[in-house]
Design a protein around this motif. Structure first.
Motif, PDB file in Angstrom:
ATOM      1  N   TYR A 108      -4.660   0.238  -9.543  1.00  0.00           N
ATOM      2  CA  TYR A 108      -4.726   1.132  -8.379  1.00  0.00           C
ATOM      3  C   TYR A 108      -6.162   1.296  -7.922  1.00  0.00           C
ATOM      4  O   TYR A 108      -7.100   1.011  -8.638  1.00  0.00           O
ATOM      5  CB  TYR A 108      -4.117   2.497  -8.696  1.00  0.00           C
ATOM      6  N   GLN A 109      -6.281   1.736  -6.677  1.00  0.00           N
ATOM      7  CA  GLN A 109      -7.579   2.077  -6.112  1.00  0.00           C
ATOM      8  C   GLN A 109      -7.487   3.483  -5.544  1.00  0.00           C
ATOM      9  O   GLN A 109      -6.498   3.827  -4.902  1.00  0.00           O
ATOM     10  CB  GLN A 109      -7.976   1.127  -4.987  1.00  0.00           C
ATOM     11  N   THR A 121       0.847  -1.184   0.000  1.00  0.00           N
ATOM     12  CA  THR A 121       0.000   0.000   0.000  1.00  0.00           C
ATOM     13  C   THR A 121       0.885   1.237   0.000  1.00  0.00           C
ATOM     14  O   THR A 121       1.856   1.305   0.753  1.00  0.00           O
ATOM     15  CB  THR A 121      -0.892   0.037   1.255  1.00  0.00           C
ATOM     16  N   VAL A 122       0.542   2.174  -0.853  1.00  0.00           N
ATOM     17  CA  VAL A 122       1.247   3.450  -0.907  1.00  0.00           C
ATOM     18  C   VAL A 122       0.211   4.542  -0.707  1.00  0.00           C
ATOM     19  O   VAL A 122      -0.824   4.556  -1.376  1.00  0.00           O
ATOM     20  CB  VAL A 122       1.950   3.653  -2.272  1.00  0.00           C
ATOM     21  N   VAL A 123       0.474   5.444   0.222  1.00  0.00           N
ATOM     22  CA  VAL A 123      -0.433   6.563   0.468  1.00  0.00           C
ATOM     23  C   VAL A 123       0.216   7.826  -0.078  1.00  0.00           C
ATOM     24  O   VAL A 123       1.368   8.127   0.242  1.00  0.00           O
ATOM     25  CB  VAL A 123      -0.725   6.721   1.981  1.00  0.00           C
TER      26      VAL A 123
END
Length: 73
Positions: A27-28, A2-4
């Motif tokens: 991606y989401q 996960t990347v924020v």
């Protein structure tokens, strides 16, 4: 993984999405902002204006918490 990413502008968001699509990354996207109905928006504006005009006072925070607890129990 996960990347924020904290974007600052709509332009940054558009650039990031274009990059992800170009690279064909899966991606989401989620929105931190709640989606309000037109009626909810109008009610918020009405309450804000009433407060600004001195027609109502601010609510006590403890009252707000109590009301929310009643709704979400």
């Amino acid at each position: 993984m996960t990347v924020v990413v904290n974007l600052r502008t709509p332009e940054e968001e558009n650039e990031l999405i274009a990059f992800l699509k170009k690279k064909r990354f899966d991606y989401q996207a989620t929105s931190d902002c709640p989606i309000l109905t037109t009626e909810q928006e109008k009610e918020i504006i009405r309450r804000d204006n009433a407060f600004i005009q001195g027609k109502t006072s601010a609510r006590n925070w403890n009252d707000i918490i109590r009301d929310l607890e009643n709704v979400y129990r």
